[in-house]
Scaffold this motif. Structure first.
Motif, PDB file in Angstrom:
ATOM      1  N   ALA A 129       1.899 -15.385  31.811  1.00  0.00           N
ATOM      2  CA  ALA A 129       0.486 -15.009  31.734  1.00  0.00           C
ATOM      3  C   ALA A 129       0.270 -13.583  31.224  1.00  0.00           C
ATOM      4  CB  ALA A 129      -0.164 -15.158  33.107  1.00  0.00           C
ATOM      5  N   THR A 130       1.354 -12.810  31.075  1.00  0.00           N
ATOM      6  CA  THR A 130       1.244 -11.428  30.604  1.00  0.00           C
ATOM      7  C   THR A 130       1.148 -11.414  29.083  1.00  0.00           C
ATOM      8  OG1 THR A 130       2.556 -10.671  32.466  1.00  0.00           O
ATOM      9  CG2 THR A 130       2.327  -9.158  30.616  1.00  0.00           C
ATOM     10  N   VAL A 131       0.159 -10.708  28.564  1.00  0.00           N
ATOM     11  CA  VAL A 131      -0.019 -10.578  27.119  1.00  0.00           C
ATOM     12  C   VAL A 131       0.134  -9.112  26.748  1.00  0.00           C
ATOM     13  CG1 VAL A 131      -1.621 -10.880  25.202  1.00  0.00           C
ATOM     14  CG2 VAL A 131      -1.561 -12.564  27.039  1.00  0.00           C
ATOM     15  N   LEU A 132       0.986  -8.847  25.754  1.00  0.00           N
ATOM     16  CA  LEU A 132       1.231  -7.489  25.262  1.00  0.00           C
ATOM     17  C   LEU A 132       1.054  -7.472  23.753  1.00  0.00           C
ATOM     18  CD1 LEU A 132       4.543  -6.710  27.196  1.00  0.00           C
ATOM     19  CD2 LEU A 132       2.257  -5.891  27.771  1.00  0.00           C
ATOM     20  N   TRP A 133       0.947  -6.281  23.190  1.00  0.00           N
ATOM     21  CA  TRP A 133       0.932  -6.116  21.736  1.00  0.00           C
ATOM     22  C   TRP A 133       2.294  -5.614  21.310  1.00  0.00           C
ATOM     23  CZ3 TRP A 133      -2.592  -7.731  18.323  1.00  0.00           C
ATOM     24  CH2 TRP A 133      -3.818  -8.120  18.833  1.00  0.00           C
ATOM     25  N   ALA A 134       2.785  -6.162  20.210  1.00  0.00           N
ATOM     26  CA  ALA A 134       4.093  -5.772  19.686  1.00  0.00           C
ATOM     27  C   ALA A 134       3.961  -5.423  18.210  1.00  0.00           C
ATOM     28  CB  ALA A 134       5.093  -6.911  19.848  1.00  0.00           C
ATOM     29  N   ALA A 135       4.814  -4.521  17.768  1.00  0.00           N
ATOM     30  CA  ALA A 135       4.957  -4.257  16.336  1.00  0.00           C
ATOM     31  C   ALA A 135       6.096  -5.153  15.856  1.00  0.00           C
ATOM     32  CB  ALA A 135       5.284  -2.788  16.091  1.00  0.00           C
ATOM     33  N   ARG A 136       5.837  -5.912  14.794  1.00  0.00           N
ATOM     34  CA  ARG A 136       6.827  -6.860  14.280  1.00  0.00           C
ATOM     35  C   ARG A 136       6.916  -6.725  12.775  1.00  0.00           C
ATOM     36  NH1 ARG A 136       5.838 -12.812  16.159  1.00  0.00           N
ATOM     37  NH2 ARG A 136       6.736 -11.959  18.066  1.00  0.00           N
ATOM     38  N   ARG A 137       8.137  -6.711  12.258  1.00  0.00           N
ATOM     39  CA  ARG A 137       8.332  -6.689  10.806  1.00  0.00           C
ATOM     40  C   ARG A 137       8.197  -8.102  10.264  1.00  0.00           C
ATOM     41  NH1 ARG A 137       8.589  -2.274   8.327  1.00  0.00           N
ATOM     42  NH2 ARG A 137       9.483  -0.496   9.367  1.00  0.00           N
ATOM     43  N   THR A 138       7.447  -8.236   9.194  1.00  0.00           N
ATOM     44  CA  THR A 138       7.255  -9.547   8.581  1.00  0.00           C
ATOM     45  C   THR A 138       7.254  -9.386   7.062  1.00  0.00           C
ATOM     46  OG1 THR A 138       5.863 -11.514   8.547  1.00  0.00           O
ATOM     47  CG2 THR A 138       4.730  -9.410   8.682  1.00  0.00           C
ATOM     48  N   ASP A 139       7.636 -10.419   6.378  1.00  0.00           N
ATOM     49  CA  ASP A 139       7.646 -10.415   4.915  1.00  0.00           C
ATOM     50  C   ASP A 139       6.419 -11.186   4.439  1.00  0.00           C
ATOM     51  OD1 ASP A 139       8.085 -10.650   2.206  1.00  0.00           O
ATOM     52  OD2 ASP A 139      10.177 -11.269   2.408  1.00  0.00           O
ATOM     53  N   PRO A 140       5.409 -10.497   3.898  1.00  0.00           N
ATOM     54  CA  PRO A 140       4.184 -11.194   3.481  1.00  0.00           C
ATOM     55  C   PRO A 140       4.424 -12.232   2.384  1.00  0.00           C
ATOM     56  CG  PRO A 140       4.132  -8.890   2.802  1.00  0.00           C
ATOM     57  CD  PRO A 140       5.357  -9.076   3.650  1.00  0.00           C
ATOM     58  N   ARG A 141       5.497 -12.082   1.609  1.00  0.00           N
ATOM     59  CA  ARG A 141       5.802 -13.076   0.569  1.00  0.00           C
ATOM     60  C   ARG A 141       6.211 -14.398   1.199  1.00  0.00           C
ATOM     61  NH1 ARG A 141       9.818  -9.170  -2.397  1.00  0.00           N
ATOM     62  NH2 ARG A 141      10.167  -8.860  -0.198  1.00  0.00           N
ATOM     63  N   ARG A 142       6.932 -14.352   2.323  1.00  0.00           N
ATOM     64  CA  ARG A 142       7.307 -15.585   3.015  1.00  0.00           C
ATOM     65  C   ARG A 142       6.083 -16.286   3.576  1.00  0.00           C
ATOM     66  NH1 ARG A 142      12.743 -14.961   6.614  1.00  0.00           N
ATOM     67  NH2 ARG A 142      14.146 -15.188   4.873  1.00  0.00           N
ATOM     68  N   ALA A 143       5.174 -15.518   4.170  1.00  0.00           N
ATOM     69  CA  ALA A 143       3.950 -16.097   4.736  1.00  0.00           C
ATOM     70  C   ALA A 143       3.118 -16.768   3.648  1.00  0.00           C
ATOM     71  CB  ALA A 143       3.145 -15.021   5.447  1.00  0.00           C
ATOM     72  N   ALA A 144       3.059 -16.164   2.468  1.00  0.00           N
ATOM     73  CA  ALA A 144       2.281 -16.726   1.355  1.00  0.00           C
ATOM     74  C   ALA A 144       2.894 -18.049   0.890  1.00  0.00           C
ATOM     75  CB  ALA A 144       2.224 -15.731   0.203  1.00  0.00           C
ATOM     76  N   ARG A 145       4.216 -18.172   0.915  1.00  0.00           N
ATOM     77  CA  ARG A 145       4.877 -19.404   0.489  1.00  0.00           C
ATOM     78  C   ARG A 145       4.580 -20.556   1.438  1.00  0.00           C
ATOM     79  NH1 ARG A 145      10.670 -17.383   0.016  1.00  0.00           N
ATOM     80  NH2 ARG A 145       9.973 -15.323  -0.482  1.00  0.00           N
ATOM     81  N   ARG A 146       4.370 -20.257   2.734  1.00  0.00           N
ATOM     82  CA  ARG A 146       4.095 -21.308   3.723  1.00  0.00           C
ATOM     83  C   ARG A 146       2.688 -21.878   3.565  1.00  0.00           C
ATOM     84  NH1 ARG A 146       5.627 -18.353   8.989  1.00  0.00           N
ATOM     85  NH2 ARG A 146       6.664 -16.819   7.739  1.00  0.00           N
ATOM     86  N   LEU A 147       1.774 -21.107   2.972  1.00  0.00           N
ATOM     87  CA  LEU A 147       0.379 -21.566   2.823  1.00  0.00           C
ATOM     88  C   LEU A 147       0.280 -22.561   1.754  1.00  0.00           C
ATOM     89  CD1 LEU A 147      -1.509 -18.183   3.092  1.00  0.00           C
ATOM     90  CD2 LEU A 147      -1.238 -19.903   4.840  1.00  0.00           C
TER      91      LEU A 147
END
Length: 77
Positions: free
Chosen positions: A59-77
């Motif tokens: 039930a605990t919600v926190l904010w995290a900094a995460r590295r992501t590759d925006p090119r990979r996310a675009a390919r999934r769309l």
């Protein structure tokens, strides 16, 4: 993804979505998760690169900094 590759984004995390490599700010201190241990009832024990641990309940919600590759996310769309 190579170390330092991609962009760093803020994501909301809980025990089900937290990942190795996420950076959490707890009490004004930044901690990087090096390992995770699943426990009973959906609880996760987070192991930080500093050697400290933190128990994250479902039930605990926190904010995290995460590295992501925006090119990979675009390919999934």
């Amino acid at each position: 993804m190579k170390h330092g590759a991609g962009v760093q984004v803020a994501v909301e995390v809980n025990a089900a979505t937290v990942r190795r490599g996420d950076q959490l700010m707890i009490g004004g201190q930044v901690y990087t998760i090096s390992d995770l241990t699943s426990m009973q009832r959906g609880v996760k024990r987070l192991h930080f690169t500093s050697g400290e641990t933190f128990t994250l309940h479902p039930a605990t919600v926190l904010w995290a900094a995460r590295r992501t590759d925006p090119r990979r996310a675009a390919r999934r769309l």
